[in-house]
Design a protein around this motif. Structure first.
Motif, mmCIF file in Angstrom:
data_model
loop_
_atom_site.group_PDB
_atom_site.id
_atom_site.type_symbol
_atom_site.label_atom_id
_atom_site.label_comp_id
_atom_site.label_asym_id
_atom_site.label_seq_id
_atom_site.Cartn_x
_atom_site.Cartn_y
_atom_site.Cartn_z
ATOM 1 N N MET A 136 35.161 32.738 24.349
ATOM 2 C CA MET A 136 35.550 32.978 25.463
ATOM 3 C C MET A 136 35.297 34.202 25.740
ATOM 4 N N GLU A 137 35.861 34.398 27.338
ATOM 5 C CA GLU A 137 35.480 36.010 27.501
ATOM 6 C C GLU A 137 36.046 36.827 28.462
ATOM 7 N N LYS A 138 37.090 37.904 28.089
ATOM 8 C CA LYS A 138 37.948 38.495 28.881
ATOM 9 C C LYS A 138 37.408 38.793 30.505
ATOM 10 N N ILE A 139 38.902 38.558 30.787
ATOM 11 C CA ILE A 139 38.901 37.849 32.676
ATOM 12 C C ILE A 139 39.709 39.148 32.743
ATOM 13 N N LEU A 140 39.885 40.168 33.647
ATOM 14 C CA LEU A 140 40.825 40.827 35.298
ATOM 15 C C LEU A 140 41.848 40.829 35.240
ATOM 16 N N GLY A 141 43.067 40.900 35.502
ATOM 17 C CA GLY A 141 43.634 40.934 36.509
ATOM 18 C C GLY A 141 43.463 41.972 37.322
ATOM 19 N N LEU A 142 44.026 41.907 39.164
ATOM 20 C CA LEU A 142 44.274 42.896 39.803
ATOM 21 C C LEU A 142 45.371 42.318 40.730
ATOM 22 N N ASP A 143 46.240 43.359 41.180
ATOM 23 C CA ASP A 143 47.310 43.253 42.399
ATOM 24 C C ASP A 143 47.184 44.824 42.760
ATOM 25 N N LEU A 144 46.095 44.544 44.345
ATOM 26 C CA LEU A 144 45.704 45.492 45.310
ATOM 27 C C LEU A 144 47.208 45.261 46.062
ATOM 28 N N GLY A 145 47.334 47.031 45.948
ATOM 29 C CA GLY A 145 48.263 47.413 46.879
ATOM 30 C C GLY A 145 47.355 48.725 47.977
ATOM 31 N N SER A 146 48.151 49.154 49.189
ATOM 32 C CA SER A 146 48.039 50.073 50.033
ATOM 33 C C SER A 146 46.791 51.029 48.805
ATOM 34 N N VAL A 147 47.793 51.445 48.238
ATOM 35 C CA VAL A 147 47.428 53.124 47.474
ATOM 36 C C VAL A 147 47.236 52.598 46.123
ATOM 37 N N THR A 148 47.849 51.503 45.580
ATOM 38 C CA THR A 148 47.851 51.407 44.199
ATOM 39 C C THR A 148 46.656 50.195 43.512
#
Length: 138
Positions: free
Chosen positions: A1-13
């Motif tokens: 398997m491969e690593k997966i990235l998770g993102l929590d996108l905000g307006s400045v972070t």
């Protein structure tokens, strides 16, 4: 398997998390900081992390209203998804309703000071988004 990235996108972070190779556990990586609405800067930083970690798949939190409607923040995330895909990433949108609230409660329960919570809340939200996705796959 491969690593997966998770993102929590905000307006400045943008909180960033990564899975292990087995796709079982999500861990915090960092909080990307950028000028208000400067998603070009955020995109470049995410792509640099993805390249460094040999990431091909990203789980991006999709903010929705409680009734399921997608608002302005959700539209920004969908646009960000397209931009990531234009740069060769496979992107999965994941319903992120209440992840920040959950992360905040976890940090309060762990007796983390308000100042420290502010620094890591986005990372923990990204971990929650990614872990929810990983749990759904296993």
């Amino acid at each position: 398997m491969e690593k997966i990235l998770g993102l929590d996108l905000g307006s400045v972070t943008c909180g960033v998390a990564v899975s292990d190779f087995m796709g079982i556990i999500a861990s915090a990586v960092k909080t990307i900081r950028f000028a208000d609405g400067d998603y070009d800067d955020c995109l470049n930083q995410v792509l640099a992390i993805a390249k460094e970690m040999s990431i091909k798949t990203i789980v991006l939190g999709l903010p929705k209203h409680m009734n399921g409607d997608v608002g302005i923040r959700g539209e920004i995330s969908m646009d960000f998804k397209e931009r990531l895909e234009d740069n060769g990433m496979n992107v999965v949108l994941w319903d992120e309703r209440l992840t920040t609230v959950s992360a905040e409660r976890t940090l309060i329960h762990a007796d983390v000071s308000r100042k420290k919570r502010k620094k890591v809340i986005d990372q923990l939200a990204a971990v929650t988004i990614l872990q929810d996705y990983l749990n759904s796959k296993n």
